[in-house]
Design a protein around this motif. Structure first.
Motif, mmCIF file in Angstrom:
data_model
loop_
_atom_site.group_PDB
_atom_site.id
_atom_site.type_symbol
_atom_site.label_atom_id
_atom_site.label_comp_id
_atom_site.label_asym_id
_atom_site.label_seq_id
_atom_site.Cartn_x
_atom_site.Cartn_y
_atom_site.Cartn_z
ATOM 1 N N MET A 1 0.840 -1.197 0.000
ATOM 2 C CA MET A 1 0.000 0.000 0.000
ATOM 3 C C MET A 1 0.874 1.245 0.000
ATOM 4 O O MET A 1 1.984 1.249 0.530
ATOM 5 N N LYS A 2 0.346 2.287 -0.586
ATOM 6 C CA LYS A 2 1.025 3.574 -0.630
ATOM 7 C C LYS A 2 0.328 4.515 0.362
ATOM 8 O O LYS A 2 -0.882 4.416 0.571
ATOM 9 N N TYR A 3 1.102 5.415 0.973
ATOM 10 C CA TYR A 3 0.544 6.349 1.953
ATOM 11 C C TYR A 3 0.849 7.777 1.524
ATOM 12 O O TYR A 3 1.945 8.065 1.040
ATOM 13 N N GLU A 4 -0.139 8.636 1.675
ATOM 14 C CA GLU A 4 -0.028 10.007 1.189
ATOM 15 C C GLU A 4 -0.238 11.012 2.313
ATOM 16 O O GLU A 4 -1.098 10.819 3.176
ATOM 17 N N GLN A 5 0.523 12.082 2.258
ATOM 18 C CA GLN A 5 0.347 13.173 3.216
ATOM 19 C C GLN A 5 -0.916 13.936 2.856
ATOM 20 O O GLN A 5 -1.178 14.215 1.682
ATOM 21 N N LEU A 6 -1.714 14.246 3.852
ATOM 22 C CA LEU A 6 -2.980 14.935 3.628
ATOM 23 C C LEU A 6 -2.743 16.444 3.532
ATOM 24 O O LEU A 6 -2.642 17.141 4.552
ATOM 25 N N GLY A 7 -2.624 16.911 2.307
ATOM 26 C CA GLY A 7 -2.386 18.337 2.084
ATOM 27 C C GLY A 7 -1.126 18.814 2.768
ATOM 28 O O GLY A 7 -0.081 18.169 2.686
ATOM 29 N N ASN A 8 -1.227 19.931 3.464
ATOM 30 C CA ASN A 8 -0.087 20.498 4.190
ATOM 31 C C ASN A 8 -0.011 20.016 5.634
ATOM 32 O O ASN A 8 0.764 20.549 6.428
ATOM 33 N N SER A 9 -0.816 19.011 5.975
ATOM 34 C CA SER A 9 -0.854 18.531 7.355
ATOM 35 C C SER A 9 0.232 17.495 7.594
ATOM 36 O O SER A 9 0.942 17.081 6.683
ATOM 37 N N SER A 10 0.318 17.035 8.836
ATOM 38 C CA SER A 10 1.270 15.985 9.202
ATOM 39 C C SER A 10 0.630 14.599 9.098
ATOM 40 O O SER A 10 1.287 13.588 9.341
ATOM 41 N N LEU A 11 -0.650 14.547 8.752
ATOM 42 C CA LEU A 11 -1.378 13.285 8.721
ATOM 43 C C LEU A 11 -1.136 12.536 7.414
ATOM 44 O O LEU A 11 -1.253 13.107 6.329
ATOM 45 N N ILE B 1 -13.763 -4.354 6.813
ATOM 46 C CA ILE B 1 -12.863 -3.335 7.360
ATOM 47 C C ILE B 1 -11.581 -3.978 7.884
ATOM 48 O O ILE B 1 -10.473 -3.478 7.628
ATOM 49 N N ARG B 2 -11.719 -5.084 8.587
ATOM 50 C CA ARG B 2 -10.532 -5.751 9.140
ATOM 51 C C ARG B 2 -9.657 -6.349 8.041
ATOM 52 O O ARG B 2 -8.420 -6.311 8.133
ATOM 53 N N ALA B 3 -10.288 -6.882 6.985
ATOM 54 C CA ALA B 3 -9.515 -7.414 5.866
ATOM 55 C C ALA B 3 -8.753 -6.298 5.161
ATOM 56 O O ALA B 3 -7.599 -6.476 4.748
ATOM 57 N N SER B 4 -9.379 -5.136 5.040
ATOM 58 C CA SER B 4 -8.710 -3.972 4.449
ATOM 59 C C SER B 4 -7.487 -3.589 5.256
ATOM 60 O O SER B 4 -6.413 -3.334 4.695
ATOM 61 N N PHE B 5 -7.664 -3.535 6.571
ATOM 62 C CA PHE B 5 -6.553 -3.162 7.442
ATOM 63 C C PHE B 5 -5.394 -4.140 7.293
ATOM 64 O O PHE B 5 -4.223 -3.738 7.232
ATOM 65 N N ASP B 6 -5.708 -5.417 7.207
ATOM 66 C CA ASP B 6 -4.666 -6.429 7.034
ATOM 67 C C ASP B 6 -3.911 -6.254 5.722
ATOM 68 O O ASP B 6 -2.750 -6.671 5.606
ATOM 69 N N MET B 7 -4.564 -5.605 4.743
ATOM 70 C CA MET B 7 -3.939 -5.354 3.438
ATOM 71 C C MET B 7 -3.228 -4.001 3.390
ATOM 72 O O MET B 7 -2.758 -3.590 2.342
ATOM 73 N N GLY B 8 -3.188 -3.292 4.529
ATOM 74 C CA GLY B 8 -2.488 -2.019 4.571
ATOM 75 C C GLY B 8 -3.363 -0.795 4.456
ATOM 76 O O GLY B 8 -2.868 0.335 4.441
ATOM 77 N N ALA C 1 -13.003 -6.103 -0.232
ATOM 78 C CA ALA C 1 -12.003 -5.257 0.416
ATOM 79 C C ALA C 1 -10.595 -5.638 -0.021
ATOM 80 O O ALA C 1 -9.753 -4.777 -0.302
ATOM 81 N N ILE C 2 -10.328 -6.927 -0.074
ATOM 82 C CA ILE C 2 -9.008 -7.413 -0.491
ATOM 83 C C ILE C 2 -8.742 -7.051 -1.947
ATOM 84 O O ILE C 2 -7.631 -6.643 -2.308
ATOM 85 N N GLU C 3 -9.781 -7.176 -2.775
ATOM 86 C CA GLU C 3 -9.628 -6.811 -4.188
ATOM 87 C C GLU C 3 -9.287 -5.329 -4.333
ATOM 88 O O GLU C 3 -8.380 -4.956 -5.084
ATOM 89 N N ASN C 4 -9.998 -4.474 -3.600
ATOM 90 C CA ASN C 4 -9.740 -3.031 -3.693
ATOM 91 C C ASN C 4 -8.310 -2.689 -3.292
ATOM 92 O O ASN C 4 -7.641 -1.904 -3.954
ATOM 93 N N ALA C 5 -7.850 -3.292 -2.209
ATOM 94 C CA ALA C 5 -6.488 -3.019 -1.737
ATOM 95 C C ALA C 5 -5.449 -3.490 -2.740
ATOM 96 O O ALA C 5 -4.332 -2.963 -2.787
ATOM 97 N N GLY C 6 -5.828 -4.454 -3.574
ATOM 98 C CA GLY C 6 -4.909 -4.980 -4.584
ATOM 99 C C GLY C 6 -4.613 -4.016 -5.714
ATOM 100 O O GLY C 6 -3.853 -4.357 -6.635
ATOM 101 N N ALA C 7 -5.180 -2.829 -5.661
ATOM 102 C CA ALA C 7 -4.883 -1.822 -6.682
ATOM 103 C C ALA C 7 -3.410 -1.438 -6.681
ATOM 104 O O ALA C 7 -2.917 -0.824 -7.630
ATOM 105 N N PHE C 8 -2.705 -1.809 -5.608
ATOM 106 C CA PHE C 8 -1.281 -1.477 -5.538
ATOM 107 C C PHE C 8 -0.382 -2.709 -5.645
ATOM 108 O O PHE C 8 0.785 -2.669 -5.275
ATOM 109 N N LYS C 9 -0.920 -3.783 -6.204
ATOM 110 C CA LYS C 9 -0.085 -4.969 -6.363
ATOM 111 C C LYS C 9 0.596 -5.025 -7.731
ATOM 112 O O LYS C 9 1.263 -5.989 -8.055
ATOM 113 N N PHE C 10 0.416 -3.971 -8.519
ATOM 114 C CA PHE C 10 1.058 -3.910 -9.836
ATOM 115 C C PHE C 10 1.494 -2.482 -10.119
ATOM 116 O O PHE C 10 1.146 -1.561 -9.378
ATOM 117 N N ASP C 11 2.257 -2.294 -11.184
ATOM 118 C CA ASP C 11 2.726 -0.960 -11.558
ATOM 119 C C ASP C 11 2.354 -0.644 -12.993
ATOM 120 O O ASP C 11 2.427 -1.499 -13.876
#
Length: 329
Positions: free
Chosen positions: A1-11, A40-47, A301-311
């Motif tokens: 999974m990829k993580y993004e900064q929320l605008g100019n915040s620290s989140l 929700i829990r399956a999503s969390f397990d996928m990042g 949920a697992i399928e959606n999280a798989g959007a980052f399993k390829f480039d």
């Protein structure tokens, strides 16, 4: 999974964020509570560490489900995004819609964000979610019966009290964002965006890019349309509002599925589903920070999280973008 900064915040939030509207059942033809929690829990397990909900989703049900799903997870490992300003238990503000709750009872939904209402809603959300603070608190829709200053003065108080960490808006125009930003720093705007709904590219997205505001794209799969699983004659469950939307009428369905047929070879090349391809293209769009996507069960949920399993490569992104641009609906 990829993580993004929320605008100019620290989140930082996950590029695929779990959208919990369907989990609440309202306007989706009911819900299965266990399936929603498992999703929700399956999503969390996928990042997928970020969850977006709202009080009006199931009239409290979605937030309660989120609260139950995150029990036992360290609070600093998840990001809770919720909203305010849609009341079904108070007849103030503007009537947004007449609807029915999950039990079929008629209810009126009002857009209202008066000061006391904002504070009350936050307290109720904290209880349902079982948490001491909300990572991102967002006004759900503009309320033209209350000044933006009054609304965000209330939110600023919640920030001072530590109940809210960051402040966002939903469905706001650039001018409305400017007004809110004068009262309290606004870090994001949650708006609809998909291959078949790109209206924000005209004004909202450019404003956010220039001013360092995050864009949280909701309905990136156009409520399931862009998965390729909705076909002519598809039977929606009773209470599922999609049946009446223009996106699911015969002519729109035909044109969209013809377009999706053109995307299938690219998806097959990467051994991914159409939904995964669409989600990945969405978050790769300039200015789009994250894609909010729901799931009714763990498999989705697992399928959606798989959007980052390829480039993607640039040529593929360009090919898809050209097809999107040429799509006439």
């Amino acid at each position: 999974m990829k993580y993004e900064q929320l605008g100019n915040s620290s989140l930082e939030i996950s590029a695929i964020t779990f959208g919990a509207w369907a989990a609440g059942g309202w306007m989706w033809g009911s819900t299965d509570r266990k399936d929603a929690i498992d999703a929700i829990r399956a999503s969390f397990d996928m990042g997928v560490t970020s969850i977006d909900t709202a009080p009006v989703y199931g009239q409290g049900a979605s937030e309660e489900i989120v609260g139950e799903a995150i029990k036992g997870i360290a609070r600093d490992r998840i990001q809770i995004l919720t909203k305010f300003g849609m009341r079904w238990d108070l007849d103030k503000g503007n009537l947004a819609m007449k609807s029915r709750d999950n039990n079929g009872k008629p209810i009126d939904i009002y857009k209202y964000a008066g000061k006391e209402s904002v504070i009350y809603e936050c307290e109720q959300s904290l209880k349902r979610l079982g948490t001491d603070f909300i990572d991102l608190y967002q006004i759900h829709w503009p309320d033209d019966t209350t000044s933006i200053e009054e609304t965000f003065d209330a939110v600023a108080r919640l920030v001072e009290q530590g109940k809210v960490r960051h402040v966002g808006v939903c469905n706001y125009s650039a001018s409305q964002m400017i007004e809110a930003d004068k009262v309290v720093p606004i870090v994001s705007n949650q708006v609809p965006y998909s291959m078949v709904n790109r209206g924000i590219e005209e004004e909202t997205l450019p404003y956010c890019v220039v001013n360092g505001k995050a864009i949280l794209a909701y309905s990136p799969l156009q409520r399931g349309l862009l998965t390729g699983k909705i076909y002519q004659g598809y039977q929606f469950q009773e209470g599922d509002s999609r049946a009446t939307l223009r996106y699911f009428q015969p002519d729109f369905l035909t044109k969209t599925n013809t377009f999706l047929d053109q995307l299938k070879p690219i998806a097959e090349e990467h051994n991914v589903t159409l939904g995964q391809l669409v989600l990945r293209w969405t978050v790769e769009r300039p200015g789009i920070t994250v894609a909010l996507v729901g799931a009714r069960n763990a498999a989705q949920a697992i399928e959606n999280a798989g959007a980052f399993k390829f480039d993607f490569n640039e040529e593929e992104i360009a090919r898809i973008s050209t097809l999107v641009t040429n799509l006439e609906l």
